[in-house]
Design an enzyme around this catalytic site. Structure first.
Site, PDB file in Angstrom:
ATOM      1  N   ARG A 234       0.801  -0.921   0.078  1.00  0.00           N
ATOM      2  CA  ARG A 234      -0.074   0.055  -0.138  1.00  0.00           C
ATOM      3  C   ARG A 234       0.858   1.012  -0.082  1.00  0.00           C
ATOM      4  O   ARG A 234       1.988   1.145   0.613  1.00  0.00           O
ATOM      5  CB  ARG A 234      -0.890   0.045   1.269  1.00  0.00           C
TER       6      ARG A 234
ATOM      7  N   ASP B 205     -12.065 -10.670  -1.949  1.00  0.00           N
ATOM      8  CA  ASP B 205     -13.527 -10.136  -1.468  1.00  0.00           C
ATOM      9  C   ASP B 205     -14.346 -10.154  -2.477  1.00  0.00           C
ATOM     10  O   ASP B 205     -15.603 -10.079  -1.860  1.00  0.00           O
ATOM     11  CB  ASP B 205     -13.180  -8.881  -0.754  1.00  0.00           C
TER      12      ASP B 205
ATOM     13  N   MET C  12     -13.209 -13.249   5.795  1.00  0.00           N
ATOM     14  CA  MET C  12     -12.729 -12.081   5.311  1.00  0.00           C
ATOM     15  C   MET C  12     -14.004 -11.623   4.196  1.00  0.00           C
ATOM     16  O   MET C  12     -14.833 -12.282   3.972  1.00  0.00           O
ATOM     17  CB  MET C  12     -11.240 -11.806   4.463  1.00  0.00           C
ATOM     18  N   GLY C  13     -13.654 -10.099   3.506  1.00  0.00           N
ATOM     19  CA  GLY C  13     -14.619  -9.957   2.433  1.00  0.00           C
ATOM     20  C   GLY C  13     -14.611  -8.134   2.470  1.00  0.00           C
ATOM     21  O   GLY C  13     -15.537  -7.760   1.926  1.00  0.00           O
TER      22      GLY C  13
ATOM     23  N   GLY D 164     -22.576 -25.659   3.891  1.00  0.00           N
ATOM     24  CA  GLY D 164     -23.835 -26.164   4.602  1.00  0.00           C
ATOM     25  C   GLY D 164     -23.886 -25.428   5.827  1.00  0.00           C
ATOM     26  O   GLY D 164     -24.171 -25.945   7.134  1.00  0.00           O
ATOM     27  N   GLY D 165     -23.773 -24.240   5.902  1.00  0.00           N
ATOM     28  CA  GLY D 165     -23.518 -23.301   7.226  1.00  0.00           C
ATOM     29  C   GLY D 165     -25.206 -23.413   7.861  1.00  0.00           C
ATOM     30  O   GLY D 165     -26.175 -23.318   6.960  1.00  0.00           O
TER      31      GLY D 165
ATOM     32  N   GLN E 172      -6.599 -17.374   4.416  1.00  0.00           N
ATOM     33  CA  GLN E 172      -7.695 -17.100   3.556  1.00  0.00           C
ATOM     34  C   GLN E 172      -7.043 -16.264   2.230  1.00  0.00           C
ATOM     35  O   GLN E 172      -7.371 -16.612   1.194  1.00  0.00           O
ATOM     36  CB  GLN E 172      -8.920 -16.349   4.006  1.00  0.00           C
TER      37      GLN E 172
HETATM   38  P1  ADP Z   1      -7.281  -2.126  -3.065  1.00  0.00           P
HETATM   39  O1  ADP Z   1      -6.732  -2.018  -4.159  1.00  0.00           O
HETATM   40  O2  ADP Z   1      -7.083  -3.587  -2.910  1.00  0.00           O
HETATM   41  O3  ADP Z   1      -8.565  -1.566  -2.686  1.00  0.00           O
HETATM   42  P2  ADP Z   1      -6.190  -0.045  -1.294  1.00  0.00           P
HETATM   43  O4  ADP Z   1      -7.432   0.523  -1.311  1.00  0.00           O
HETATM   44  O5  ADP Z   1      -5.416  -0.344   0.105  1.00  0.00           O
HETATM   45  O6  ADP Z   1      -6.230  -1.831  -1.747  1.00  0.00           O
HETATM   46  O7  ADP Z   1      -5.452   0.743  -2.387  1.00  0.00           O
HETATM   47  C1  ADP Z   1      -4.177   0.145  -2.925  1.00  0.00           C
HETATM   48  C2  ADP Z   1      -3.291   1.402  -3.230  1.00  0.00           C
HETATM   49  O8  ADP Z   1      -3.968   2.289  -4.199  1.00  0.00           O
HETATM   50  C3  ADP Z   1      -3.135   2.432  -2.212  1.00  0.00           C
HETATM   51  O9  ADP Z   1      -2.180   1.968  -1.203  1.00  0.00           O
HETATM   52  C4  ADP Z   1      -2.843   3.728  -2.724  1.00  0.00           C
HETATM   53  O10 ADP Z   1      -1.325   3.710  -3.072  1.00  0.00           O
HETATM   54  C5  ADP Z   1      -3.410   3.482  -4.182  1.00  0.00           C
HETATM   55  N1  ADP Z   1      -4.722   4.357  -4.024  1.00  0.00           N
HETATM   56  C6  ADP Z   1      -6.075   3.949  -3.195  1.00  0.00           C
HETATM   57  N2  ADP Z   1      -6.972   4.884  -3.240  1.00  0.00           N
HETATM   58  C7  ADP Z   1      -6.318   5.788  -3.921  1.00  0.00           C
HETATM   59  C8  ADP Z   1      -6.977   7.214  -4.140  1.00  0.00           C
HETATM   60  N3  ADP Z   1      -8.250   7.666  -4.059  1.00  0.00           N
HETATM   61  N4  ADP Z   1      -6.112   8.125  -5.103  1.00  0.00           N
HETATM   62  C9  ADP Z   1      -4.842   7.489  -5.408  1.00  0.00           C
HETATM   63  N5  ADP Z   1      -4.344   5.990  -5.219  1.00  0.00           N
HETATM   64  C10 ADP Z   1      -5.074   5.426  -4.491  1.00  0.00           C
END
Ligand code: ADP
Length: 321
Positions: free
Chosen positions: A72, A128, A170-171, A186-187, A252
């Site tokens: 991230r 998810d 998760m999700g 079968g929950g 998961q």
């Molecule tokens: P996912 O892609 O699984 O939804 P994240 O929401 O953590 O995971 O987003 C992954 C990465 O994408 C973030 O760490 C950031 O670098 C970039 N990102 C997420 N949201 C934004 C946004 N609104 N603007 C710019 N970059 C974003």
């Protein structure tokens, strides 16, 4: 378009490697020069961008996780850091980018396209199944099967001890993993954020099951519903009996991707390269009715999710009595 790059971003999911492999190999077959970006947008910012050859792409179709690593990157929310990252790409002559990740990663890709003219394609890679514009995301099926394996094991001990056990899956904000696990495993009860199912109702359901001689109750709880430990306490007090909870957690996320996820990843990846070759701006790929389709990438946050969640929830209610 002569040069493209591939990255994985956000939470990892089984099948990401199959997508990298197919996108990379197919792009090479089309005469493109292919780069890999390590650790998502962090790697783009830090210039961890390398030339990908066929060897890098070999032997990974059945491996969980992502060989490109994922991360991230908070800096990417700021335009000045996106500009630095974009320049690292542009300096190498990279005009197109495939982003495998969730809708957060799509938002970053969309901004990269709008602000710096890089063509982007988003491939839905997350366990998810929470991306609008696709029936399934890569990794969901594998994760579902991991949960089903756990349910069978937990049910054995639940029956022996005549227990009620909550299983948190998760999700994120989506109840799909819990719902599908309940249907296929079968929950005996289901708590998901999309549907109101008061714990009082669940307690009545469980009491009814026990009255007719059922020996266990396996309750699927989506993480988006709230703390499973709080639910455990409340349910125990309503039942006047002990309740246990299991948080499946990161188990998961891993594991060998299922055949379904590998095929899905491969088909989406090939489509993504074809789209980039058309210089088409900012697009996401998805699967709808067994066809690989495309939407503008913003569909992931502006569109409406279509699903049979209400009907499926009703089925779980009927079958868990
Ligand atoms: P996912 O892609 O699984 O939804 P994240 O929401 O953590 O995971 O987003 C992954 C990465 O994408 C973030 O760490 C950031 O670098 C970039 N990102 C997420 N949201 C934004 C946004 N609104 N603007 C710019 N970059 C974003």
């Amino acid at each position: 378009m002569k040069k493209i790059a591939i990255l994985t971003s956000g939470g990892d999911s089984p099948g990401m490697n199959a997508a990298i492999r197919a996108a990379g190999k197919y792009a090479l077959s089309q005469g493109l020069i292919v780069y890999g970006v390590q650790r998502g947008y962090s790697g783009m910012l830090n210039n961890d961008i390398f030339l990908m050859d066929d060897c890098f792409l070999s032997g990974i179709v059945d491996k969980g996780g992502t060989k490109l690593l994922t991360a991230r990157c908070l800096e990417f929310l700021e335009p000045e850091f996106r500009a630095i990252a974009a320049q690292n790409m542009i300096k190498k002559g990279i005009e197109g980018l495939i982003v495998i990740g969730g809708d957060g990663s799509y938002r970053g890709a969309d901004l990269l396209s709008k602000e710096h003219g890089i063509h982007v394609v988003g491939i839905p890679g997350t366990i998810d199944n929470d991306i609008i514009g696709t029936d399934y995301t890569i990794g969901f099926d594998t994760c579902l099967n991991t949960i089903l394996d756990a349910i069978s094991k937990i049910r054995d001990t639940a029956t022996s001890h005549e227990r009620t056990i909550l299983i948190e899956v998760m999700g994120h904000n989506s109840g799909d993993l819990a719902l599908y696990s309940c249907l296929a495993g079968g929950g005996d009860g289901l708590l998901i954020p999309e549907m109101k199912n008061p714990i009082e109702m669940l307690a009545l359901q469980i009491k009814g099951r026990r009255k007719i001689g059922k020996l266990h109750d396996i309750i699927l709880v989506a993480e988006g519903v709230g703390s499973v430990h709080e639910i455990e306490k409340k349910l125990a007090s309503l039942l006047g009996a002990e309740v246990r909870s299991v948080v499946l957690g990161h188990v998961q996320r891993g594991g060998t991707p299922s055949g379904f996820d590998r095929v899905l990843a491969t088909r989406m990846a090939v489509k993504s390269v074809d789209i980039l070759l058309q210089n088409s701006g900012s697009v996401m790929v998805g699967i709808e009715g067994n066809r690989i389709i495309t939407h503008p990438i913003s569909f992931a946050w502006e569109g409406k999710k279509t699903s049979s969640i209400y009907e499926d929830f009703e089925i779980t209610n009927i079958l868990s009595k």
